[in-house]
Enzyme design. Structure first.
Site, PDB file in Angstrom:
ATOM      1  N   HIS A  65       1.239  -1.191   0.190  1.00 38.58           N
ATOM      2  CA  HIS A  65       0.087   0.397  -0.200  1.00 38.58           C
ATOM      3  C   HIS A  65       1.172   1.084  -0.035  1.00 38.58           C
ATOM      4  CE1 HIS A  65      -3.654   2.022   0.588  1.00 38.58           C
ATOM      5  NE2 HIS A  65      -2.939   2.993   1.568  1.00 38.58           N
ATOM      6  N   HIS A  67       1.083   5.670  -1.520  1.00 41.21           N
ATOM      7  CA  HIS A  67       0.876   6.865  -1.930  1.00 41.21           C
ATOM      8  C   HIS A  67       2.075   7.743  -2.397  1.00 41.21           C
ATOM      9  CE1 HIS A  67      -3.379   6.211  -0.994  1.00 41.21           C
ATOM     10  NE2 HIS A  67      -3.277   5.893   0.128  1.00 41.21           N
ATOM     11  N   ARG A  88      -4.686  15.295   6.354  1.00 38.19           N
ATOM     12  CA  ARG A  88      -5.140  15.103   4.937  1.00 38.19           C
ATOM     13  C   ARG A  88      -5.354  16.186   4.716  1.00 38.19           C
ATOM     14  NH1 ARG A  88     -11.560  13.401   3.180  1.00 38.19           N
ATOM     15  NH2 ARG A  88     -12.211  14.959   3.942  1.00 38.19           N
ATOM     16  N   ARG A 216     -16.424   5.528   1.916  1.00 38.27           N
ATOM     17  CA  ARG A 216     -16.630   7.227   1.454  1.00 38.27           C
ATOM     18  C   ARG A 216     -16.774   8.254   0.248  1.00 38.27           C
ATOM     19  NH1 ARG A 216     -12.497   9.781   3.440  1.00 38.27           N
ATOM     20  NH2 ARG A 216     -11.675   7.591   4.547  1.00 38.27           N
ATOM     21  N   HIS A 240      -9.749   1.465   1.082  1.00 39.93           N
ATOM     22  CA  HIS A 240      -9.331   1.565   2.469  1.00 39.93           C
ATOM     23  C   HIS A 240     -10.414   1.372   3.350  1.00 39.93           C
ATOM     24  CE1 HIS A 240      -6.553   5.520   0.639  1.00 39.93           C
ATOM     25  NE2 HIS A 240      -5.762   4.336   1.192  1.00 39.93           N
ATOM     26  N   HIS A 277      -6.268  -0.841   6.282  1.00 42.21           N
ATOM     27  CA  HIS A 277      -6.216  -0.822   7.560  1.00 42.21           C
ATOM     28  C   HIS A 277      -7.031  -1.945   8.546  1.00 42.21           C
ATOM     29  CE1 HIS A 277      -4.199   2.764   6.286  1.00 42.21           C
ATOM     30  NE2 HIS A 277      -4.879   3.256   5.676  1.00 42.21           N
ATOM     31  N   ASP A 328       2.618   2.881   2.631  1.00 39.06           N
ATOM     32  CA  ASP A 328       1.183   3.909   3.011  1.00 39.06           C
ATOM     33  C   ASP A 328       2.151   5.523   2.911  1.00 39.06           C
ATOM     34  OD1 ASP A 328      -1.224   5.150   2.690  1.00 39.06           O
ATOM     35  OD2 ASP A 328      -1.510   4.390   4.819  1.00 39.06           O
TER      36      ASP A 328
END
Lengths: 457, 457
Positions: A65, A67, A88, A216, A240, A277, A328
């Site tokens: 995982h 980014h 974030r 979400r 996620h 997660h 991550d």
């Protein structure tokens, strides 16, 4: 046909044993012969041209995982305190200024950092698709193509997990900074990803997979479209799940179900799926993950850095859920740090030791991690597998004291990425004597991160 | 009089600011001048003979809690699971086979590993005093002298915290393997330590301090004797406190008080005292520690490795208790790993960020850590202080991306011991270009640990 022979002082073998004097023959990127000194069938390197790999040799680790652009945030988000949600905002500011060229340079250096640490494959959970205002680039897959190229140049395989991201929350519009993540609906997402798959899906070093950003960000009625595309391509599907309690609360309020159950009902779980997660789960969620054969990807350093909490890793492992590991947000890029933190966090939560042992953690890093990215033919030292070899120094100040009986644990619980000396990916030497074939990766990271920061508002 | 001048690209200054182009003049082991480019009083290195220290220069870190011989256990205690108490059996097996010569070699290499990581001083919590059957060696301080010599050879200062250890638990006899830890009673302990102090207490690199192993191992009526000796010498006094819930339960059963309260009543708390771990505290305990000015020494990696749990670091810091950090069992020897774990564990426990920031963690590592060992004149870059300089590479793959504004956080949250390039202790270069003056420390650790394991039953 190119053949090379490696002589491993010690090697971690598929049965969990550490073999001595293991000779590995590699032809065209695959392991074509393997002899173990302890089998009595020829311990010594065959011929004088065998390449010596001292220390403990592991199959390649998978960074399940990632980014990649979050690497630009390392060390730069600690001033203000706050929560995951405040962090974030920092991340969105970095995302806002990237273009495909800048991202290519940053990702190449970040993937090279991974190679130096012993990762031979990365699962890039990729949601930065369009221009800042949401309009597509001339090539709507300019970012994805840049990431696939960056991995090739850095010498690692990539599962480009192209991410569907449509909403700012349950029933909420996208925020302005989220517009560049969105394709409008899942059908448009699938059409774009189909193009990406046609262009890059057949490269030996790349898998084009799918991702649902989260329950979400993808409305419930769109989930089956993403799952169907992944099914049609037999491709990995990552998502996620339940990283923060707020997600669970909002999902229950909107749908009367947990995120895991919502995904199960949408047909999005299964052996090709990784739930990333999975920190805040119900017992029913654990049972759903197990019953469907879904992987769970733990990202322990990020989960600590972001204050996500300690998830039920032991409970998942005991239930039979295959675990994988990822770095991550790249607060740290070190497979051994992730592995031991997975165990140590369980110890902190339970006040007892011995939940995930060195073999279980190495399996998560290698065999199960690679499989979760669609590289089911990697992650183990056996004939026919992809020839990934990672040599870890057992004589550094961190690992000194290891012997064959304790070598796997000494590496998992004591080594650092700085102890990785040599990395071979699909038969190609990428790291030799702690140096990456691309040269000074630290300098490349410095340059690429400066270019991003210069553009930040 | 010997003078040297160092030019620091960046330096972390006592007010928490990161200065650029900081010139440090060192004479006879002390900082005799310091100029900060940003003050406009001479940024450039003075003369051509200034030694360049690139990256971020920190004052020396203190490893405030160490059991040097535990280094032999790294990676070797994970097979069986179990609890802290099962781990302790492994540790006793290693302790059983040490003699002063073997311990000298192991400690020298372990202290050299610390120097390589940026530690300039160690608090050695030393309870291995006598022959295996409990009889004194010809020199009853043979072990202590070996440790003081080992530190000198490894180039680090030592606070030899000579530990009183008398009982196997509340009202319990010593176990056979604990006999070599004991002097019979605290008066005998004090007499022996007094000899050690006379022999070594005036060396510039050594402080002879005291330790109470724990309220389990020193009966309540003996505690004031140890505290009185430390008071008479103005020496540090360290004590393991409330690492495990079982200690609290047993102490409450035996004395109707928590360990902290028992120590307070015995006069054992105060600014010279360090409560090590302090993991399972009551609010009253926190208040007692604060009111007395006692330090709390966190050992986050060990506390994770042993499943001790997450202590109230934020609560302690907010109350004004000075925190320090130690690597304790040496599962890891890395000041930055300990520092960030202290914060990250708070994040895991609270699901929020921003408890102990980079400055607070650097103060714990340096100024407060050094003071807790009796080196109150170390741990800060200012005129008059001991000349400890630790240079951390800001261009490695781990730290790349740091700029002056984020350098302290980039190091605390991203660097590893492998990023420490140069270490100067009391003006003496000990590590240059990542190499220790003793040579190959990994090989010395390998040799010393093998010698211990060969003797293990």
């Amino acid at each position: 046909m190119t053949t090379a022979t490696y002589h491993c002082e010690l090697a971690w073998l598929p049965d969990g044993r550490v073999g001595s004097d293991v000779t590995v023959e590699v032809t065209d990127g695959r392991i074509t012969a393997l002899s173990d000194g302890h089998d009595g069938d020829g311990a010594a390197p065959q011929g004088t041209d065998a390449v010596a790999l001292p220390g403990l040799v592991l199959p390649g680790a998978a960074n399940a995982h990632s980014h990649a652009f979050h690497r630009a945030l390392r060390g730069a988000t600690h001033a203000g305190g706050g929560t995951f949600w405040a962090w974030r905002e920092c991340m969105y500011a970095a995302a806002a200024v990237l273009d495909p060229d800048r991202y290519h340079a940053l990702a190449r250096a970040t993937f090279a950092e991974m190679a130096l640490a012993g990762f031979t494959a990365v699962g890039e959970f990729h949601y930065l698709h369009h221009q800042p205002d949401g309009r597509p680039y001339t090539d709507p897959n300019a970012f994805g193509a840049a990431l696939v190229a960056a991995a090739a140049e850095a010498g690692v395989r990539i599962a480009l997990l192209d991410t569907c991201y449509l909403a700012g929350g349950f029933g909420e519009e996208l925020q302005p900074r989220q517009r560049r993540f969105s394709d409008g609906d899942a059908a448009n997402w699938a059409a774009r990803v189909e193009d990406l798959h046609r262009a890059h899906g057949h490269a030996d070093h790349a898998v084009i997979g799918a991702a649902i950003h989260s329950v979400r960000a993808v409305p419930a009625d769109q989930l089956p479209v993403v799952a169907a595309w992944a099914r049609s391509q037999d491709a990995p599907l990552h998502v996620h799940v339940s990283e923060q309690p707020a997600e669970n609360e909002a999902c229950l309020a909107a749908h009367g179900r947990t995120p895991v159950r919502l995904l199960a009902d949408a047909g999005a779980l299964g052996p090709r799926t990784s739930a990333v997660h999975a920190t805040h789960l119900t017992d029913r969620d654990v049972a759903d993950l197990e019953a469907s054969g879904t992987h769970v990807c733990l990202c322990p350093t990020t989960e600590a850095d972001l204050g996500d909490g300690i998830g039920p890793a032991r409970q998942l492992a005991t239930a039979g859920v295959p675990l994988t590991l990822g770095t991550d947000s790249h607060a740290s890029v070190d497979p051994f740090v992730e592995a031991r933190r997975a165990e140590w966090d369980q110890r902190l939560a339970t006040l007892a030791r011995g939940h995930l042992d060195a073999d279980a953690l190495l399996r998560a890093l290698t065999r199960d991690g690679q499989a979760s990215l669609g590289f089911g033919d990697a992650g183990r030292l056996e004939v026919g597998a992809r020839a990934d070899l990672v040599a870890v120094d057992l004589g550094s100040v961190r690992t000194a004291g290891a012997d064959p009986a304790t070598a796997a644990a000494a590496v998992v619980f004591g080594a650092s990425a700085a102890d990785v000396t040599d990395v071979i990916v699909d038969g190609r030497p990428v790291v030799e004597g702690r140096a990456h074939v691309l040269g000074d990766v630290g300098a490349q990271l410095t340059h690429a991160i400066a270019a991003v920061r210069e553009e930040a508002p």
